[in-house]
Scaffold this motif. Structure first.
Motif, PDB file in Angstrom:
ATOM      1  N   SER A 193      17.177  93.838   0.082  1.00 53.27           N
ATOM      2  CA  SER A 193      18.425  93.232   0.552  1.00 53.27           C
ATOM      3  C   SER A 193      18.183  91.805   1.020  1.00 53.27           C
ATOM      4  O   SER A 193      18.951  90.888   0.697  1.00 53.27           O
ATOM      5  N   VAL A 194      17.118  91.598   1.778  1.00 53.68           N
ATOM      6  CA  VAL A 194      16.776  90.257   2.258  1.00 53.68           C
ATOM      7  C   VAL A 194      16.538  89.312   1.085  1.00 53.68           C
ATOM      8  O   VAL A 194      17.068  88.189   1.053  1.00 53.68           O
ATOM      9  N   MET A 195      15.761  89.738   0.102  1.00 54.74           N
ATOM     10  CA  MET A 195      15.427  88.864  -1.020  1.00 54.74           C
ATOM     11  C   MET A 195      16.663  88.470  -1.823  1.00 54.74           C
ATOM     12  O   MET A 195      16.794  87.319  -2.252  1.00 54.74           O
ATOM     13  N   LEU A 196      17.581  89.408  -2.040  1.00 56.48           N
ATOM     14  CA  LEU A 196      18.795  89.091  -2.786  1.00 56.48           C
ATOM     15  C   LEU A 196      19.716  88.173  -1.983  1.00 56.48           C
ATOM     16  O   LEU A 196      20.334  87.256  -2.535  1.00 56.48           O
ATOM     17  N   LEU A 197      19.801  88.398  -0.694  1.00 60.65           N
ATOM     18  CA  LEU A 197      20.609  87.525   0.158  1.00 60.65           C
ATOM     19  C   LEU A 197      20.024  86.113   0.226  1.00 60.65           C
ATOM     20  O   LEU A 197      20.768  85.127   0.317  1.00 60.65           O
ATOM     21  N   LEU A 198      18.707  85.991   0.181  1.00 60.87           N
ATOM     22  CA  LEU A 198      18.077  84.671   0.149  1.00 60.87           C
ATOM     23  C   LEU A 198      18.487  83.908  -1.110  1.00 60.87           C
ATOM     24  O   LEU A 198      18.742  82.696  -1.064  1.00 60.87           O
ATOM     25  N   VAL A 199      18.558  84.612  -2.241  1.00 58.79           N
ATOM     26  CA  VAL A 199      19.024  83.971  -3.479  1.00 58.79           C
ATOM     27  C   VAL A 199      20.423  83.411  -3.282  1.00 58.79           C
ATOM     28  O   VAL A 199      20.731  82.284  -3.689  1.00 58.79           O
ATOM     29  N   GLU A 200      21.310  84.197  -2.666  1.00 55.40           N
ATOM     30  CA  GLU A 200      22.676  83.747  -2.414  1.00 55.40           C
ATOM     31  C   GLU A 200      22.703  82.452  -1.603  1.00 55.40           C
ATOM     32  O   GLU A 200      23.573  81.600  -1.804  1.00 55.40           O
ATOM     33  N   LYS A 201      21.739  82.287  -0.701  1.00 56.34           N
ATOM     34  CA  LYS A 201      21.672  81.090   0.141  1.00 56.34           C
ATOM     35  C   LYS A 201      20.913  79.947  -0.526  1.00 56.34           C
ATOM     36  O   LYS A 201      20.698  78.897   0.090  1.00 56.34           O
ATOM     37  N   GLY A 202      20.479  80.139  -1.776  1.00 57.89           N
ATOM     38  CA  GLY A 202      19.740  79.095  -2.470  1.00 57.89           C
ATOM     39  C   GLY A 202      18.267  79.059  -2.131  1.00 57.89           C
ATOM     40  O   GLY A 202      17.565  78.099  -2.466  1.00 57.89           O
ATOM     41  N   LEU A 203      17.789  80.112  -1.470  1.00 56.99           N
ATOM     42  CA  LEU A 203      16.385  80.186  -1.069  1.00 56.99           C
ATOM     43  C   LEU A 203      15.593  81.094  -2.002  1.00 56.99           C
ATOM     44  O   LEU A 203      16.160  81.893  -2.752  1.00 56.99           O
ATOM     45  N   ALA A 204      14.287  80.958  -1.936  1.00 62.45           N
ATOM     46  CA  ALA A 204      13.385  81.753  -2.771  1.00 62.45           C
ATOM     47  C   ALA A 204      12.425  82.525  -1.878  1.00 62.45           C
ATOM     48  O   ALA A 204      12.284  82.229  -0.680  1.00 62.45           O
ATOM     49  N   SER A 205      11.735  83.492  -2.461  1.00 58.75           N
ATOM     50  CA  SER A 205      10.814  84.311  -1.669  1.00 58.75           C
ATOM     51  C   SER A 205       9.716  84.875  -2.556  1.00 58.75           C
ATOM     52  O   SER A 205       9.800  84.836  -3.785  1.00 58.75           O
ATOM     53  N   CYS A 206       8.693  85.405  -1.893  1.00 58.46           N
ATOM     54  CA  CYS A 206       7.614  86.109  -2.599  1.00 58.46           C
ATOM     55  C   CYS A 206       7.094  87.214  -1.687  1.00 58.46           C
ATOM     56  O   CYS A 206       6.481  86.920  -0.653  1.00 58.46           O
ATOM     57  N   PRO A 207       7.342  88.482  -2.033  1.00 60.81           N
ATOM     58  CA  PRO A 207       6.765  89.571  -1.240  1.00 60.81           C
ATOM     59  C   PRO A 207       5.263  89.613  -1.449  1.00 60.81           C
ATOM     60  O   PRO A 207       4.781  89.494  -2.577  1.00 60.81           O
ATOM     61  N   GLN A 208       4.505  89.780  -0.365  1.00 69.09           N
ATOM     62  CA  GLN A 208       3.043  89.654  -0.424  1.00 69.09           C
ATOM     63  C   GLN A 208       2.360  90.786   0.354  1.00 69.09           C
ATOM     64  O   GLN A 208       2.063  90.639   1.546  1.00 69.09           O
ATOM     65  N   GLU A 209       2.103  91.866  -0.322  1.00 69.91           N
ATOM     66  CA  GLU A 209       1.375  92.966   0.321  1.00 69.91           C
ATOM     67  C   GLU A 209      -0.073  92.612   0.593  1.00 69.91           C
ATOM     68  O   GLU A 209      -0.760  93.301   1.347  1.00 69.91           O
ATOM     69  N   CYS A 210      -0.557  91.517  -0.013  1.00 70.04           N
ATOM     70  CA  CYS A 210      -1.961  91.122   0.151  1.00 70.04           C
ATOM     71  C   CYS A 210      -2.333  90.918   1.619  1.00 70.04           C
ATOM     72  O   CYS A 210      -3.501  91.077   1.995  1.00 70.04           O
ATOM     73  N   THR A 220      27.551  79.825 -11.687  1.00 69.92           N
ATOM     74  CA  THR A 220      28.819  79.308 -11.215  1.00 69.92           C
ATOM     75  C   THR A 220      28.957  79.734  -9.764  1.00 69.92           C
ATOM     76  O   THR A 220      28.197  80.564  -9.274  1.00 69.92           O
ATOM     77  N   ASP A 221      29.954  79.182  -9.057  1.00 69.52           N
ATOM     78  CA  ASP A 221      30.119  79.515  -7.638  1.00 69.52           C
ATOM     79  C   ASP A 221      30.351  81.013  -7.465  1.00 69.52           C
ATOM     80  O   ASP A 221      29.781  81.641  -6.578  1.00 69.52           O
ATOM     81  N   THR A 222      31.199  81.601  -8.342  1.00 71.52           N
ATOM     82  CA  THR A 222      31.484  83.035  -8.238  1.00 71.52           C
ATOM     83  C   THR A 222      30.269  83.854  -8.609  1.00 71.52           C
ATOM     84  O   THR A 222      29.899  84.810  -7.919  1.00 71.52           O
ATOM     85  N   LEU A 223      29.624  83.467  -9.717  1.00 78.94           N
ATOM     86  CA  LEU A 223      28.464  84.221 -10.196  1.00 78.94           C
ATOM     87  C   LEU A 223      27.330  84.191  -9.190  1.00 78.94           C
ATOM     88  O   LEU A 223      26.614  85.185  -9.001  1.00 78.94           O
ATOM     89  N   ALA A 224      27.155  83.067  -8.509  1.00 75.57           N
ATOM     90  CA  ALA A 224      26.058  82.934  -7.553  1.00 75.57           C
ATOM     91  C   ALA A 224      26.194  83.923  -6.405  1.00 75.57           C
ATOM     92  O   ALA A 224      25.225  84.204  -5.707  1.00 75.57           O
ATOM     93  N   ARG A 225      27.393  84.436  -6.195  1.00 76.12           N
ATOM     94  CA  ARG A 225      27.612  85.389  -5.123  1.00 76.12           C
ATOM     95  C   ARG A 225      27.593  86.836  -5.623  1.00 76.12           C
ATOM     96  O   ARG A 225      27.870  87.752  -4.858  1.00 76.12           O
ATOM     97  N   SER A 226      27.287  87.046  -6.885  1.00 73.37           N
ATOM     98  CA  SER A 226      27.267  88.406  -7.424  1.00 73.37           C
ATOM     99  C   SER A 226      25.877  89.015  -7.286  1.00 73.37           C
ATOM    100  O   SER A 226      24.866  88.317  -7.325  1.00 73.37           O
ATOM    101  N   VAL A 227      25.849  90.326  -7.118  1.00 71.78           N
ATOM    102  CA  VAL A 227      24.571  91.030  -7.041  1.00 71.78           C
ATOM    103  C   VAL A 227      23.822  90.899  -8.353  1.00 71.78           C
ATOM    104  O   VAL A 227      22.592  90.737  -8.382  1.00 71.78           O
ATOM    105  N   THR A 228      24.549  90.955  -9.474  1.00 77.73           N
ATOM    106  CA  THR A 228      23.920  90.843 -10.791  1.00 77.73           C
ATOM    107  C   THR A 228      23.180  89.516 -10.925  1.00 77.73           C
ATOM    108  O   THR A 228      22.029  89.476 -11.382  1.00 77.73           O
ATOM    109  N   TYR A 229      23.828  88.438 -10.524  1.00 77.61           N
ATOM    110  CA  TYR A 229      23.157  87.136 -10.600  1.00 77.61           C
ATOM    111  C   TYR A 229      21.901  87.125  -9.728  1.00 77.61           C
ATOM    112  O   TYR A 229      20.836  86.657 -10.155  1.00 77.61           O
ATOM    113  N   ALA A 230      22.020  87.619  -8.500  1.00 81.56           N
ATOM    114  CA  ALA A 230      20.879  87.592  -7.586  1.00 81.56           C
ATOM    115  C   ALA A 230      19.710  88.393  -8.141  1.00 81.56           C
ATOM    116  O   ALA A 230      18.553  87.978  -8.018  1.00 81.56           O
ATOM    117  N   LEU A 231      19.992  89.532  -8.768  1.00 80.18           N
ATOM    118  CA  LEU A 231      18.929  90.360  -9.342  1.00 80.18           C
ATOM    119  C   LEU A 231      18.223  89.625 -10.477  1.00 80.18           C
ATOM    120  O   LEU A 231      16.999  89.714 -10.628  1.00 80.18           O
TER     121      LEU A 231
END
Length: 233
Positions: free
Chosen positions: A160-177, A4-15
């Motif tokens: 922090s960056v990865m969770l904020l990206l979720v809030e913006k509707g974006l995705a990510s993949c950390p790559q130590e490779c 939901t709009d509210t849930l999408a802005r929660s840390v729990t949802y982003a995690l």
């Protein structure tokens, strides 16, 4: 978890919504969104407020130049390795080794790549070095004078960056490779030898239909990770 709009802005949802995405669409990312994400991520904590993190964010030709430089190094085989650090401990034991093995097997199973299909597994692994098709790549680095506490600070910034990206509707993949070819990446980015490359972070819009983005990734239970003391029965 429905957003939901509210849930999408929660840390729990982003995690819960965040995952390491391994298939991106070709949709471009608005740099204004990224600027908002990085501005907010600057609130990440760090010991003594050192804020040791430094990042280069690439798209287009500069991003392609890094991929090309690393591809040339990969073509050299083992002679081309330039590891910045040990990504995993050399003497990894259970339960950590079992977790690492399990997630790898689940990933390949989602793609229908059998364990004996070494060629197929290698081909899938090599997609790491295209950022899985992500249009944006972030390379995170810090001064070589920094120690383990500052590396933890970088991890908090990255989360922090990865969770904020979720809030913006974006995705990510950390790559130590990418740290396996650290010298080449640093040269392509014109980062001095006084810096150490920590990780890459692929950024873009997830291909929601890709099987590689849909398999469940287990987590250890709370009681396996937390030793409760003084809370009673």
């Amino acid at each position: 978890m429905p957003a939901t709009d509210t849930l999408a802005r929660s840390v729990t949802y982003a995690l819960h919504a965040r995952r390491s995405v391994r298939a991106f669409t070709g949709r471009a990312v608005d740099p204004a969104l990224l600027k908002e994400v990085f501005a907010a991520a600057q609130r990440a904590p760090s010991g003594g407020n050192l804020q040791p993190w430094q990042a280069v964010v690439l798209t287009g030709a500069p991003w392609q130049a890094v991929k090309d430089a690393v591809a040339a190094r990969i073509a050299m085989g083992r002679a081309g390795y330039q590891p910045e650090y040990d990504i995993y401990p050399k003497a990894l034991t259970d339960p950590w080794e079992a977790r690492r093995f399990g997630v790898g097997e689940a990933l390949y199973a989602s793609l229908g790549i059998a364990r004996e299909d070494k060629r197929g597994r290698l081909a899938q692994f090599m997609h790491n070095y295209t950022g899985f098709g992500a249009p944006v790549m972030l390379f995170l680095h810090c001064s070589r004078i920094m120690g383990p506490p500052q590396w933890a600070d970088m991890g908090m910034w990255l989360q922090s960056v990865m969770l904020l990206l979720v809030e913006k509707g974006l995705a990510s993949c950390p790559q130590e490779c990418w740290a396996m070819y650290g010298e080449t990446v640093r040269a392509a980015l014109a980062i001095g030898d006084d810096q150490i490359l920590f990780t890459g972070l692929a950024i873009g819009y997830a291909d929601e239909e890709a099987a590689v983005n849909r398999w469940p990734v287990p987590r250890a239970g709370v009681d396996e990770a937390i030793d409760w003391r003084g809370f009673g029965e």
